[in-house]
Design an enzyme around this catalytic site. Structure first.
Site, PDB file in Angstrom:
ATOM      1  N   ASP A 478       7.925   6.845   8.278  1.00  0.00           N
ATOM      2  CA  ASP A 478       8.456   6.237   7.061  1.00  0.00           C
ATOM      3  C   ASP A 478       9.874   6.730   6.771  1.00  0.00           C
ATOM      4  O   ASP A 478      10.315   7.764   7.281  1.00  0.00           O
ATOM      5  CB  ASP A 478       7.547   6.576   5.877  1.00  0.00           C
ATOM      6  CG  ASP A 478       7.525   5.478   4.819  1.00  0.00           C
ATOM      7  OD1 ASP A 478       8.444   4.636   4.813  1.00  0.00           O
ATOM      8  OD2 ASP A 478       6.597   5.467   4.002  1.00  0.00           O
ATOM      9  N   ASP A 548       5.681  -2.894   1.646  1.00  0.00           N
ATOM     10  CA  ASP A 548       4.780  -2.157   0.764  1.00  0.00           C
ATOM     11  C   ASP A 548       4.009  -3.090  -0.152  1.00  0.00           C
ATOM     12  O   ASP A 548       3.022  -2.688  -0.772  1.00  0.00           O
ATOM     13  CB  ASP A 548       5.569  -1.158  -0.090  1.00  0.00           C
ATOM     14  CG  ASP A 548       5.876   0.137   0.648  1.00  0.00           C
ATOM     15  OD1 ASP A 548       5.376   0.311   1.783  1.00  0.00           O
ATOM     16  OD2 ASP A 548       6.611   0.972   0.097  1.00  0.00           O
TER      17      ASP A 548
END
Length: 727
Positions: A478, A548
């Protein structure tokens, strides 16, 4: 594939369906003459009509001929400061204070196979017919030499371009702009398409008419970004999904980029793509070489859908690498939306145990397993296991999960650091921070200066130690903030313009080292979801967390836009709990499964909290995905509707096997009105001469594509799938 006509001094690159031609002019200027449907031959420089254009100056070597100007000539790599006032391909500050660049042809070579780039991702030629053209251009006054690299992958109609700039002069040169590709078009009226958006609504297609002036899309965030994507299309105004000419270009790079389209006073168009010149400079000492990232180009005369399918195949088979590039990925479950930071080993195990009983194959433990990481405020950079949560470290938990017959995966964010961490307290200067200025935080974190060897080595050593400590099969990588305060204590002041690019090179170097040492490791890229979804990352991570935002209705748009360049096999997509954490919307469990099944497929919830009816649906979804994965991953993808069009009441898509014997249609009702018009769906990609079975009925491929399939009336947010088999 690559042909040189010495009498005409033309070089032609031929793919299966396209031709790309350049001509060496008598002045040494390398002219671009054609890019379009494949031709049998000919010198297309005849299309360049000489004309005396007011205020377009003429180079010295043409004497008093006012009809020949760099300002009006289509060029393979445009000049700067010598009469071409359009977008330059390269700009440099020379030792004498001047900044002109006038590149002329020296030589060219043709080799079998596809070139590779030092320290940069690039398409490769294994398994396909590939050749490389290298053209050397030189600016005689400065000694700067440019090598234009062209890779031809015949089966995909793909042409790649890259640039090496070498300083053959006696004095240092500072590069301030280096485009990877320049493409000139003659008179024409075009539209351009970019992929815009924002966090949680990435890659929204934006189509606009190209009017006079310069139109740009780009990022100065240090990554390719949620807001823009390093992919764009130029197309004829009447080009549709299934018909018309279009030219797509993607940058194989994950940092700051600039895509520019200039429509001139003469209705000519120039496209350039490369590293963004924002805060970019590269000091090139005599004898040194700078390599610019690769750009990949596809031309389609059969509309946007055909262009996308060419990119999909090339990316999946000749950009992604390793054993996972063409295999079904494990069906995984991730704990983030179920637990956030609040978990321990027993909680992770309980989620895994419930998942194992319905066929999920991998448990991924997300953020919060390391350091003092109980919230966003601390712990990043300390990659020691939090033994309060995980007694004994990673290995005991991983082995417990393996005992369930599942693989184990883990989340990392190695490019970042919190101020509340042991790492930051020990090495304040390891984070980007301009001397004398306060820091700028993003998600309460700073960015590690990976351009410094000791910082890069620290990150790599910690990742290696983590992967060696337990049986870890998957890593979610990430990156949760953009770059600010970009200044490195490891570089002198005159080289600070190199930091953005050196940061990206360092990320690539770490990923490449992991790829070499752990070849079976599956890495999923992520940057707050889709903030670094680009061809550069796909070279190292064959799938990327698409967004997301896991809301099924929003994902219809996100996955639609992503498909313009990137294959379904690269899109991380999960079924999540409702109400959705970002949109607060509730959608049927079946709908969430249909949407997620158009990507790599997994779950983002705690199955212990589902009803028996929902658990039964999970089993059905997993069984269906195992049956359909080859269609989704290896088949051709067709967009059947546009979820951004307000007049479309549903969003539909289709996967078709290479032999056209099987297909899978997914459809979601996006809006419903009173007294609706009967919905009709025309399929694509089938064989019109064959018959197909759908839900027990037989239809002709021709009638399904040309007449269509009458749809049932569905409630809003309701979904259906059609499994189609040739008979």
């Amino acid at each position: 594939m690559i042909q040189y006509d010495a009498s005409q001094r033309t070089i032609t690159l031929n793919t299966h369906r396209t031709s790309y031609q350049m001509k060496i002019h008598s002045t040494g200027v390398l002219l671009h003459t054609y890019y379009g449907p494949r031709l049998r031959g000919g010198d297309l420089s005849r299309l360049i009509c000489p004309e005396d254009r007011g205020f377009s100056p003429n180079p010295d070597e043409v004497g008093l001929d006012r009809t020949w100007s760099l300002d009006t000539q289509p060029q393979e790599y445009s000049s700067s400061g010598v009469g071409d006032f359009r977008l330059p391909s390269l700009e440099a500050d020379l030792d004498d204070g001047s900044h002109t660049a006038d590149f002329r042809y020296v030589r060219h070579t043709v080799e079998e196979g596809k070139y590779a780039l030092e320290g940069l991702p690039a398409f490769y030629g294994e398994g396909v017919t590939a050749q490389t053209l290298t053209v050397e251009l030189k600016d005689c006054c400065s000694g700067l030499t440019v090598e234009l690299l062209y890779g031809v992958l015949e089966e995909y109609d793909l042409i790649t371009r890259a640039v090496r700039v070498r300083n053959d002069g006696a004095a240092p040169v500072r590069l301030t702009r280096v485009a990877s590709a320049c493409l000139d078009f003659p008179v024409g009226e075009h539209d351009f398409i970019t992929l815009g958006g924002a966090y949680a609504r990435e890659r929204e297609p934006v189509r606009a008419a190209l009017s006079q002036g310069v139109h740009t899309a780009g990022s100065v965030r240090g990554s390719s970004s949620h807001q823009q994507n390093p992919f764009f299309v130029l197309c004829d105004k009447d080009t549709t999904e299934d018909a018309g000419r279009c030219w797509g270009m993607a940058l194989v790079y994950s940092g700051n980029f600039l895509a520019s389209m200039e429509h001139t006073q003469f209705h000519e168009t120039r496209m350039t793509l490369g590293i963004h010149p924002f805060h970019f400079s590269w000091l090139l000492q005599p004898g040194e070489t700078f390599t610019a990232p690769e750009a990949a180009m596809v031309f389609s005369a059969q509309g946007l859908g055909h262009m996308s399918r060419l990119f999909h195949r090339a990316i999946r088979l000749n950009l992604c690498r390793g054993p996972w590039k063409d295999q079904r990925r494990p069906i995984l479950i991730n704990n983030w939306e179920a637990t956030l930071f609040h978990f321990d080993a027993d909680k992770i195990y309980s989620i895994a145990k419930a998942a194992s009983q319905v066929g999920v194959e991998m448990m991924v433990m997300d953020d919060g397993w390391f350091g003092e990481r109980n919230d966003d405020f601390g712990g990043l950079g300390d990659w020691n296991v939090n033994e309060k949560k995980l007694p004994g470290g990673l290995a005991p938990l991983a082995e417990r999960i393996q005992g369930l017959g599942m693989k184990f995966g883990i989340w990392v964010e190695p490019e970042m650091v919190n101020e509340n961490s042991d790492l930051y307290r020990a090495h304040l200067d390891w984070a980007f921070q301009v001397p004398g200025r306060p820091v700028t935080r993003g998600r309460y974190q700073l960015v590690l200066d990976l351009t410094r060897e000791e910082v890069k080595q620290y990150v790599l050593d910690n990742l290696r130690a983590m992967l060696r400590s337990a049986p870890i099969s998957y890593v979610k990588w990430d990156m949760n903030r953009s770059l600010t305060d970009v200044w490195s204590a490891g570089l002198p002041s005159q080289r600070q313009g190199e930091v953005y690019h050196r940061f990206v090179l360092a990320v690539y170097e770490i990923l490449e080292a992991l790829h070499q040492e752990f070849p079976d490791l599956l890495i999923e890229g992520c940057s707050g979801g889709g903030g670094r979804f680009d061809c550069g990352m796909l070279y190292y991570t064959p799938q990327i967390w698409c967004s997301d935002n896991t809301d099924a209705m929003d994902r219809l748009r996100i996955q639609y836009g992503t498909s313009f360049c990137y294959p379904c096999a690269s899109m991380g997509a999960h079924v999540s709990a409702v109400p959705n954490g970002l949109t607060h919307r509730s959608t049927p469990f079946h709908t969430r499964g249909v949407v997620a099944a158009a990507g790599t497929f997994g779950y983002e919830l705690d199955l212990n909290e589902l009803s028996q009816e929902e658990l039964a649906q999970v089993r059905e979804q997993i069984a269906a995905f195992r049956t359909d994965w080859e269609l989704v991953m290896r088949g051709d993808y067709y967009r059947l509707s546009n979820p951004f069009r307000p007049e479309d009441s549903f969003c539909a898509w289709m996967h078709v096997s290479q032999d056209r014997s099987r297909a899978l249609v997914g459809l979601v009702q996006t809006q419903r009105h009173a007294n609706p018009v009967r919905p009709l769906l025309r399929l694509k990609g089938l064989d019109p001469e064959r018959d197909y079975r759908i839900d027990g009925r037989i239809y002709g491929g021709d009638e399904l594509m040309y007449a269509g399939l009458a749809l049932p009336f569905l409630d809003e947010c309701q979904a259906l799938q059609y499994h189609i088999e040739a008979v």
